[in-house]
Design a protein around this motif. Structure first.
Motif, PDB file in Angstrom:
ATOM      1  N   GLY A 116    -105.875 -84.193   3.540  1.00  0.00           N
ATOM      2  CA  GLY A 116    -104.461 -84.144   3.933  1.00  0.00           C
ATOM      3  C   GLY A 116    -103.565 -84.421   2.741  1.00  0.00           C
ATOM      4  O   GLY A 116    -104.040 -84.864   1.689  1.00  0.00           O
ATOM      5  N   GLY A 117    -102.243 -84.173   2.901  1.00  0.00           N
ATOM      6  CA  GLY A 117    -101.319 -84.336   1.774  1.00  0.00           C
ATOM      7  C   GLY A 117    -100.047 -85.090   2.139  1.00  0.00           C
ATOM      8  O   GLY A 117     -99.058 -85.013   1.417  1.00  0.00           O
ATOM      9  N   GLY A 118    -100.073 -85.827   3.247  1.00  0.00           N
ATOM     10  CA  GLY A 118     -98.878 -86.565   3.666  1.00  0.00           C
ATOM     11  C   GLY A 118     -98.916 -88.023   3.229  1.00  0.00           C
ATOM     12  O   GLY A 118     -99.824 -88.449   2.497  1.00  0.00           O
ATOM     13  N   THR A 167    -100.598 -76.758  -2.669  1.00  0.00           N
ATOM     14  CA  THR A 167    -100.462 -77.359  -4.002  1.00  0.00           C
ATOM     15  C   THR A 167     -99.618 -78.628  -3.896  1.00  0.00           C
ATOM     16  O   THR A 167     -99.069 -78.938  -2.833  1.00  0.00           O
ATOM     17  CB  THR A 167     -99.783 -76.399  -5.004  1.00  0.00           C
ATOM     18  N   ARG A 168     -99.450 -79.304  -5.006  1.00  0.00           N
ATOM     19  CA  ARG A 168     -98.675 -80.542  -5.021  1.00  0.00           C
ATOM     20  C   ARG A 168     -97.237 -80.291  -4.548  1.00  0.00           C
ATOM     21  O   ARG A 168     -96.638 -81.121  -3.877  1.00  0.00           O
ATOM     22  CB  ARG A 168     -98.678 -81.092  -6.453  1.00  0.00           C
ATOM     23  N   ALA A 169     -96.700 -79.134  -4.883  1.00  0.00           N
ATOM     24  CA  ALA A 169     -95.298 -78.823  -4.536  1.00  0.00           C
ATOM     25  C   ALA A 169     -95.084 -78.819  -3.023  1.00  0.00           C
ATOM     26  O   ALA A 169     -93.988 -79.126  -2.554  1.00  0.00           O
ATOM     27  CB  ALA A 169     -94.914 -77.476  -5.117  1.00  0.00           C
ATOM     28  N   ALA A 223     -95.955 -85.668   1.489  1.00  0.00           N
ATOM     29  CA  ALA A 223     -95.813 -87.089   1.123  1.00  0.00           C
ATOM     30  C   ALA A 223     -94.599 -87.290   0.229  1.00  0.00           C
ATOM     31  O   ALA A 223     -94.175 -86.365  -0.482  1.00  0.00           O
ATOM     32  CB  ALA A 223     -97.065 -87.566   0.383  1.00  0.00           C
ATOM     33  N   ARG A 224     -94.054 -88.500   0.242  1.00  0.00           N
ATOM     34  CA  ARG A 224     -92.942 -88.825  -0.660  1.00  0.00           C
ATOM     35  C   ARG A 224     -93.397 -88.637  -2.103  1.00  0.00           C
ATOM     36  O   ARG A 224     -94.505 -89.030  -2.467  1.00  0.00           O
ATOM     37  CB  ARG A 224     -92.511 -90.285  -0.481  1.00  0.00           C
ATOM     38  N   LYS A 225     -92.477 -88.095  -2.921  1.00  0.00           N
ATOM     39  CA  LYS A 225     -92.798 -87.800  -4.332  1.00  0.00           C
ATOM     40  C   LYS A 225     -93.286 -89.073  -5.037  1.00  0.00           C
ATOM     41  O   LYS A 225     -94.274 -89.080  -5.761  1.00  0.00           O
ATOM     42  CB  LYS A 225     -91.522 -87.270  -4.996  1.00  0.00           C
ATOM     43  N   GLU A 226     -92.547 -90.161  -4.777  1.00  0.00           N
ATOM     44  CA  GLU A 226     -92.867 -91.441  -5.430  1.00  0.00           C
ATOM     45  C   GLU A 226     -94.293 -91.899  -5.099  1.00  0.00           C
ATOM     46  O   GLU A 226     -95.003 -92.421  -5.953  1.00  0.00           O
ATOM     47  CB  GLU A 226     -91.849 -92.466  -4.922  1.00  0.00           C
ATOM     48  N   GLU A 227     -94.711 -91.669  -3.852  1.00  0.00           N
ATOM     49  CA  GLU A 227     -96.050 -92.126  -3.448  1.00  0.00           C
ATOM     50  C   GLU A 227     -97.134 -91.235  -4.042  1.00  0.00           C
ATOM     51  O   GLU A 227     -98.233 -91.707  -4.346  1.00  0.00           O
ATOM     52  CB  GLU A 227     -96.158 -92.194  -1.916  1.00  0.00           C
ATOM     53  N   VAL A 228     -96.824 -89.945  -4.216  1.00  0.00           N
ATOM     54  CA  VAL A 228     -97.780 -89.037  -4.874  1.00  0.00           C
ATOM     55  C   VAL A 228     -97.953 -89.499  -6.327  1.00  0.00           C
ATOM     56  O   VAL A 228     -99.072 -89.604  -6.836  1.00  0.00           O
ATOM     57  CB  VAL A 228     -97.270 -87.576  -4.808  1.00  0.00           C
ATOM     58  N   THR A 232    -107.757 -82.710  -5.361  1.00  0.00           N
ATOM     59  CA  THR A 232    -108.519 -81.468  -5.243  1.00  0.00           C
ATOM     60  C   THR A 232    -107.646 -80.529  -4.419  1.00  0.00           C
ATOM     61  O   THR A 232    -107.687 -80.559  -3.183  1.00  0.00           O
ATOM     62  CB  THR A 232    -109.878 -81.744  -4.567  1.00  0.00           C
ATOM     63  N   LEU A 233    -106.835 -79.736  -5.107  1.00  0.00           N
ATOM     64  CA  LEU A 233    -105.804 -78.953  -4.416  1.00  0.00           C
ATOM     65  C   LEU A 233    -106.315 -77.554  -4.094  1.00  0.00           C
ATOM     66  O   LEU A 233    -107.368 -77.135  -4.564  1.00  0.00           O
ATOM     67  CB  LEU A 233    -104.554 -78.893  -5.284  1.00  0.00           C
ATOM     68  N   LEU A 234    -105.540 -76.838  -3.262  1.00  0.00           N
ATOM     69  CA  LEU A 234    -105.912 -75.490  -2.829  1.00  0.00           C
ATOM     70  C   LEU A 234    -107.373 -75.455  -2.372  1.00  0.00           C
ATOM     71  O   LEU A 234    -108.147 -74.565  -2.737  1.00  0.00           O
ATOM     72  CB  LEU A 234    -105.658 -74.484  -3.965  1.00  0.00           C
ATOM     73  N   SER A 235    -107.747 -76.471  -1.602  1.00  0.00           N
ATOM     74  CA  SER A 235    -109.130 -76.603  -1.127  1.00  0.00           C
ATOM     75  C   SER A 235    -109.104 -77.089   0.317  1.00  0.00           C
ATOM     76  O   SER A 235    -108.307 -77.960   0.652  1.00  0.00           O
ATOM     77  CB  SER A 235    -109.894 -77.642  -1.958  1.00  0.00           C
TER      78      SER A 235
END
Ligand SMILES: Cc1cc2nc3c(=O)[nH]c(=O)nc-3n(C[C@H](O)[C@H](O)[C@H](O)COP(=O)(O)OP(=O)(O)OC[C@H]3O[C@@H](n4cnc5c(N)ncnc54)[C@H](O)[C@@H]3O)c2cc1C
Ligand code: SF4
Length: 464
Positions: free
Chosen positions: A287-289, A314-316, A320-325, A336-339
Motif C-alpha cells: 500500500g502507499g497511504g 509511483t511515488r507521485a 500518504a502525506r509527503k512529509e511521512e513519505v 518497491t514501486l510499480l509492483s
C-alpha cells in the motif's frame, strides 16, 4: 530574487536516532521560531487559508495573536473552531489544505500554519488552559455520540459547549479512534490525545468505554432511553484484503491488526506489555497511504532489517502525506514501486516466505484521478519476506447497519447515507466522518462532524 523571508523548518530528530525508539519525530517550534514564522504572515483580508480549512480555523487572526505573543488568546481563538488542535497540528495534511491555499505558496514558502497551530495548542496544554473549559447553558437534554474518533470528539465538544448532556459510547477501552489505535506514538504521542480528551471531560462529556453500540445497546434503545439525538461516528475500521492466493498464511497481518497491537496494546513495549507482534527481518507493507507508512516505520523501529513498501503506482500518486513519505525514506524504508503482489508463498509450516509480484506501468487516469496501474505480462519477480502487512484500505464495520433497521447505507462501500445536514435515513440520527465519507482524514472527519453537530443543535431547538 524573492523578498519573502524563508519559512522556518519544523525541527526533527535525526533518522539514526529516532529509528531506535517510539518517541516523537517532529519536535515543534520554540517561542522564538513561532514568533518569527508568524511575522511572515501577510494577514490577507480574503483569508484563503481559513476558507481552505474544513473546520474554518481563523488562521490570520490566531497568527496575529502569536505575533503579539498573546498565546492564550491565540489558543482560545483556534479552539472556537478546532477542538483538538494539538492533534491536527501534528497529523493534518496542511500541504493540501490551508498551506496550499496560502498566498505565499505561490513562491514556495507558505506559512507553516500546522506548526504554528501545534505550537499554540502545546503551549495551552502546558499552561493547563483546558481546565478552564466550561459546559454551555443554551441547549437542554441528552445526546448520544457513538464512536470517539475525531468526528465523535468534535460533535461531543460542539454540543457540550452549547449546554447538552453528552454521553459518548466507545467500543474500545481507550478514547480517540484511529488517533489512539492507528497512528503511532512517534507521530502522535498518546499523552497529547489524553490531553485533548481532558477538554471533553472538562466540558462535562461522559465517556462510556468498552461499550460497542449494536451489541450493548442499539440505536433504538438510546432513542427510547431519552437521548434526543444520536450521532454515529464509528469510522471505517474493517480492513480490506487483496483476495490473493496464500493471503491466509501466518505472519500476514492487516495493517489494522498490526498497528492496533502495536499502539493500543503497546506491543512495542513487549515484554513489559503482554501483547506480542512478530516482526521478522524482511517485512513487506502493501500500500502507499499513511497507514502503510506508519506500519513500515513501526516495523523499522521493531528491528526489521529490510522494510519494503510495495506499491502499484509511483511515488507521485501515493496518497500518504509527503512529509511521512520523506520520513519513511530517511529512516531506511525501501520503496518497491510499480509492483503489485500476485500471490503469497509459504514454507512447510504455513508461514509466509515470499511474495510473487508483477511489475506495473501507468495508463490513463481512473475514477480516483490517478493514473491506472496496468500489469506487464511476464514481469513476475519474487520478494523474500517473513512478515507482510496489508495496508490497502478499510471500510465501515457492518454492525451498525445490521442492528439498526431503516439505516440506509451504500451497498458497495458500506458507508452510511446522509442528507445535506448529515441526518441519516432515521430522523434524529446523524452521522459523519469515515463512516459516511469512507476512509478520509482527521480534519474531514472533524469538518463533517462540526456541521452535523450544528444541524443536531438546530433539530433539538425545534423539538417540543
Ligand atoms: C494508520 C492510519 C494513519 C492515518 N494517518 C492520518 C494522518 O496522518 N492524517 C490524517 O488526517 N488522517 C490520517 N488517517 C485517517 C484518519 O485517522 C481518519 O480519517 C479519522 O480517524 C476518521 O475519524 P472518525 O472519527 O470518522 O473515525 P475513527 O477515528 O475510526 O473512530 C471511530 C471510533 O468508533 C469506534 N466504534 C466503531 N464501532 C463502534 C460501535 N459499534 N460502538 C461504539 N464505538 C464504535 C471505534 O472503536 C473508533 O474508536 C489515518 C488512518 C489510519 C488508519
Ligand atoms: S494566506 Fe498565508 S499569508 Fe495570507 S493570511 Fe493566510 S497564512 Fe497568512
Amino acid at each position: 530574487m524573492s523578498k519573502v523571508k524563508p519559512r522556518v523548518p519544523l525541527p526533527k530528530r535525526p533518522p539514526e536516532e529516532r529509528v531506535k525508539d517510539f518517541k516523537e519525530v517532529a519536535l515543534g517550534f520554540n517561542e522564538e521560531q513561532a514568533i518569527y514564522e508568524a511575522q511572515r504572515c501577510l494577514n490577507c483580508p480574503h483569508q484563503p487559508c481559513t476558507q481552505a480549512c474544513p473546520v474554518g480555523v481563523p488562521v490570520p487572526e490566531f497568527i496575529s495573536l502569536v505575533k503579539e505573543k498573546k498565546f492564550e488568546e491565540a489558543f482560545w481563538k483556534i479552539k472556537e473552531k478546532n477542538r483538538i488542535p494539538a492533534i491536527t497540528g501534528r497529523v493534518c495534511p496542511q500541504e493540501t489544505l490551508c498551506e496550499k491555499a496560502c498566498v505565499l505558496a505561490r513562491v514556495g514558502q507558505p506559512i507553516a500554519i500546522g506548526a504554528l497551530e501545534r505550537f499554540v495548542a502545546d503551549w495551552g496544554i502546558k499552561q493547563g488552559l483546558v481546565k478552564e473549559a466550561v459546559k454551555g447553558e443554551e441547549g437542554r437534554g441528552k445526546v448520544a455520540v457513538v464512536g470517539s474518533g475525531p468526528a465523535g470528539i468534535t460533535v461531543a465538544a460542539e454540543l457540550a459547549v452549547r449546554g447538552y448532556d453528552v454521553t459518548m459510547f466507545e467500543a474500545l477501552h481507550e478514547t480517540g479512534g484511529v488517533l489512539i489505535y492507528g497512528i503511532p506514538e512517534f507521530r502522535l504521542p498518546k499523552k497529547i490525545i489524553r490531553d485533548e480528551v481532558e477538554y471533553l471531560l472538562k466540558l462535562g462529556v461522559e465517556i462510556q468505554k468498552g461499550t460497542p453500540v449494536g451489541r450493548v445497546y442499539t440505536i433504538k434503545d438510546l432513542l427510547d432511553d431519552g437521548y434526543k439525538t444520536v450521532f454515529i461516528g464509528t469510522g471505517a475500521g474493517t480492513p480490506k484484503f487483496l483476495g490473493l492466493p496464500g493471503e491466509n498464511l501466518s505472519y500476514i497481518y492487516s495493517a489494522n491488526e498490526f498497528l492496533t497491537r502495536m499502539n493500543l496494546m503497546r506491543a512495542y513495549l513487549f515484554p513489559e506489555y503482554p501483547t506480542p507482534v512478530r516482526v521478522g527481518r524482511n517485512v513487506a507493507v502493501i500500500g502507499g497511504g499513511n497507514t502503510a507508512m506508519d506500519a513500515a516505520r513501526t516495523a523499522i523501529r521493531r528491528g526489521a532489517e529490510n522494510v519494503y513498501i510495495v506499491y502499484r503506482r509511483t511515488r507521485a500518486e501515493m496518497p500518504a502525506r509527503k512529509e511521512e513519505v520523506e520520513n519513511a525514506l530517511e529512516e531506511g524504508v525501501k520503496f518497491t514501486l510499480l509492483s503489485n503482489p500476485k500471490r503469497f508463498l509459504g514454507d512447510e509450516e504455513g508461514r509466509v516466505k515470499q511474495i510473487e509480484c508483477l511489475k506495473m506501468k501507468l495508463g490513463e487516469p481512473d475514477e480516483s484521478g490517478r493514473r491506472r496501474p496496468i500489469p506487464i505480462p511476464g514481469s513476475e519477480f519474487l520478494l523474500d519476506v517473513d512478515t507482510v502487512v496489508i495496508a490497502i484500505g478499510a471500510r465501515p464495520n457492518p454492525l451498525m447497519q445490521m442492528t439498526t433497521p431503516g439505516l440506509k447505507v451504500r451497498e458497495k462501500e458500506g458507508t452510511i447515507i446522509v442528507d445535506e445536514n448529515f441526518q441519516t435515513s432515521i430522523k434524529g440520527v446523524y452521522a459523519a466522518g469515515d463512516v459516511v465519507l469512507g476512509e478520509a482524514t482527521v480534519i474531514e472527519a472533524m469538518g463533517t462532524g462540526q456541521k452535523a453537530a450544528w444541524a443536531m443543535h438546530g433539530y433539538m431547538k425545534e423539538l417540543p
